[in-house]
Enzyme design. Sequence first.
Site, PDB file in Angstrom:
ATOM      1  N   LYS A  17     128.309  32.505  57.451  1.00 16.43           N
ATOM      2  CA  LYS A  17     127.138  31.906  56.810  1.00 16.43           C
ATOM      3  C   LYS A  17     126.461  32.925  55.900  1.00 16.43           C
ATOM      4  CE  LYS A  17     124.067  34.322  59.439  1.00 16.43           C
ATOM      5  NZ  LYS A  17     123.001  35.227  58.945  1.00 16.43           N
ATOM      6  N   ALA A 105     129.645  42.875  61.815  1.00 14.45           N
ATOM      7  CA  ALA A 105     128.304  43.457  61.711  1.00 14.45           C
ATOM      8  C   ALA A 105     127.829  43.465  60.267  1.00 14.45           C
ATOM      9  CB  ALA A 105     128.276  44.869  62.297  1.00 14.45           C
ATOM     10  N   GLY A 109     127.311  36.366  60.361  1.00 14.71           N
ATOM     11  CA  GLY A 109     127.464  35.547  61.554  1.00 14.71           C
ATOM     12  C   GLY A 109     128.874  35.373  62.064  1.00 14.71           C
ATOM     13  N   ALA A 113     130.185  32.710  64.822  1.00 10.54           N
ATOM     14  CA  ALA A 113     131.228  31.730  64.512  1.00 10.54           C
ATOM     15  C   ALA A 113     132.313  31.749  65.576  1.00 10.54           C
ATOM     16  CB  ALA A 113     131.824  32.018  63.131  1.00 10.54           C
ATOM     17  N   ASP A 145     122.292  32.337  65.731  1.00  8.46           N
ATOM     18  CA  ASP A 145     123.209  31.866  64.685  1.00  8.46           C
ATOM     19  C   ASP A 145     124.324  30.965  65.211  1.00  8.46           C
ATOM     20  OD1 ASP A 145     121.817  33.186  62.716  1.00  8.46           O
ATOM     21  OD2 ASP A 145     123.146  34.928  62.656  1.00  8.46           O
TER      22      ASP A 145
END
Length: 308
Positions: A17, A105, A109, A113, A145
């Site tokens: 994302k 990192a 996200g 996921a 997230d």
Amino acid sequence: MSQALAADGVHVRAPGKLNLFFEVGGVQEDGYHDVASAYQAVSLFEDVWATPSEEFTIAISGTVDVADVPADDRNLAVRAARLLAQRIGYTGGVHLDVVKHVPVAGGMGGGSADAAAALVACDALWGADLGVSELHKLASRLGADVPFALMGGTAIGTGRGDQLSPALAKGRFDWVVVPSHAGLSTPEVYAHLDELRARPDIRGGAGVPEVEPGVLQALRAGDPVALAEHTRNDLQVAALSLRPELREALELGESSGALAGLVSGSGPTLAFLTADPESALELQVTLSAAGLEALHVHGPVAGARIAA
């Protein structure tokens, strides 16, 4: 309880994302922050295969550096599988094969996921059929997230980011993403933002965070030029302070045809909004020629789904 397996193996694909807009409120007593975010799922995916096993195990590979991704119970995908098993009373385990394409990192996200994909895959593998609402509740327990990785598309997130409302986004938005080989810790970025906000020259943190109306209008109109006028990330000042070398790449992209450039989430991945696919390709070539890794992605795309 032990349930009949729905299949010998399930493959699920879940998207990374971008935060098109990210406003961060002041730090709360528990150390967390309320936020207001416009999320968009983009065409950079994580692939997760779930197969029957007596234990909970995971193997990780990918086109990105996965050296720092834990391959044990600290992994968010394993935690997701265990949480689902606990929820339905499943007494067996699962083996997860995770193939990562989202920067680790990097503020996109990828780990979330993976967790969303693991929930969908195990739900199918174990024949749980919990439904979207129940999976969303589990996802919310795993991180802010994860619910969006389940939902996909474009959405507004409030509270801690996990209170989601779908947002209408017309057409397609093209982005060029520049990953960094060294990640940033999300808690570190938030903590540094709090430190910076203690200074008189850094504004923000007052009031309840909210997404600017201009963002929603631009999304509804499918207008990247209008969106560029309103895109913003409150975490950017902290990420750039911690990683000042990112400024040069950010300035290069913004001066080479991008409508807007920003740090993605807590960083250090950079995201450049472009007018159309052709403009994205041109920017990708320019950034690549400067020695940067540059990926052309688009959104919105669907959330975690079973793949063929």
